[in-house]
Design an enzyme around this catalytic site. Structure first.
Site, PDB file in Angstrom:
ATOM      1  N   SER A  53       1.586   2.998  11.157  1.00 54.49           N
ATOM      2  CA  SER A  53       1.940   3.399  12.521  1.00 54.49           C
ATOM      3  C   SER A  53       1.907   2.226  13.478  1.00 54.49           C
ATOM      4  O   SER A  53       2.471   2.291  14.576  1.00 54.49           O
ATOM      5  CB  SER A  53       0.997   4.497  13.016  1.00 54.49           C
ATOM      6  N   ASP A  91      -2.834   1.970   4.776  1.00 56.40           N
ATOM      7  CA  ASP A  91      -1.545   2.493   4.337  1.00 56.40           C
ATOM      8  C   ASP A  91      -0.827   1.510   3.417  1.00 56.40           C
ATOM      9  O   ASP A  91      -0.823   0.297   3.674  1.00 56.40           O
ATOM     10  CB  ASP A  91      -0.632   2.743   5.549  1.00 56.40           C
ATOM     11  N   GLU A 186       0.283  16.189   7.384  1.00 60.01           N
ATOM     12  CA  GLU A 186       0.881  15.876   8.681  1.00 60.01           C
ATOM     13  C   GLU A 186       1.959  16.876   9.074  1.00 60.01           C
ATOM     14  O   GLU A 186       2.867  17.181   8.302  1.00 60.01           O
ATOM     15  CB  GLU A 186       1.490  14.464   8.667  1.00 60.01           C
TER      16      GLU A 186
END
Length: 269
Positions: A53, A91, A186
């Site tokens: 992100s 990630d 999510e």
């Protein structure tokens, strides 16, 4: 090390499983640099996510896709050094988790060897089971990620609520059976997240997934009011740090322009 000098136990995969089993909610936030990670760790956040992100909230891209593995390692190394208690998950950026299982293993090895971080997060469910199993066999803890998958944005045609309960439950079960220690969920309806959580024994961490999960994760920039432009429905501002920074910068500019800074007390003689 705590403020009184005592040793603070590190949060591990076992810690998270025990929290799930005891219905003790897990807290998770993103971190991309040393100062923020230090503050979040000292605040008692259980898990810090060095998320791709960063491509959107730090680098200013429209998607997470431009983020590279070298960039993830750079930021993860800072976050890993900042933490004493929190577990740090990194990630795997696109396409490290998509093309070639060996490549994913090599990326996971880099995370564990080149940073002080503890696990990786991999987008995908049933189709990633072989990859998850191979990474876990290689000694790399894996958090799976089901529901909305930002790295899949062009295939999915945008960021959309995911409603296919059967598929998502199957994804989570496959990830668990392959050895994932947790599943991030999510952008799904609360009922779907509840079904997933009931279907697996490992912790489930929700973002835009309601409250029937083992824990919550949000982007730190969102909760601090540092995000510019669109913010998701599922986030909440817990502070308006962005406004405070803007005001502080404006006050600094005004003081320098007017000659009010630096004063005699702020200068050397």
């Amino acid at each position: 090390m705590s403020s009184n000098g005592s040793v603070v136990p590190r949060v591990t995969t076992r810690t998270l499983q025990k929290m799930r089993d005891n219905d003790d909610p897990i807290t998770m936030l993103t971190a991309y640099d040393y100062p923020m990670a230090r503050l979040l760790d000292q605040a008692g956040v259980d898990v810090l996510l060095v998320g791709d992100s960063m491509g959107m909230v730090v680098q200013g891209h429209d998607t997470t896709l431009p983020v590279t593995m070298d960039q993830m390692i750079y930021h993860a190394e800072m976050v890993g050094r900042a933490t004493d208690r929190a577990m740090v998950v990194v990630d795997l950026p696109f396409p490290e988790g998509q093309i070639g299982i060996e490549r994913s293993i090599e990326a996971g090895v880099r995370v564990l060897k080149d940073t002080r971080c503890h696990a990786v997060k991999l987008e995908g469910g049933a189709e990633q089971a072989d990859r998850i199993a191979a990474m876990v066999t290689a000694g790399i803890p894996v958090m799976a990620h089901v529901g909305l998958r930002p790295q899949n944005i062009h295939v999915d045609g945008g960021y959309r609520l995911q409603r296919d309960t059967d598929r998502l439950v199957a994804d989570a079960r496959a990830a668990e059976q392959a050895g994932a220690f947790a599943v991030l969920i999510e952008c799904v309806p609360s009922s779907v997240a509840a079904a997933i959580t009931d279907a697996v024994k490992v912790p489930t961490i929700g973002i835009g997934a309601g409250s029937a999960v083992s824990g919550q994760v949000l982007v730190t920039h969102d909760i601090l009011g540092l995000t510019t432009g669109y913010t998701p429905k599922f986030t909440r501002n817990f502070a308006e740090i962005g406004k405070a920074i803007g005001q502080a910068a404006a006050d600094y500019v005004a003081q320098v322009k007017s000659g009010g800074f630096p004063s005699k007390s702020e200068s050397f003689s």
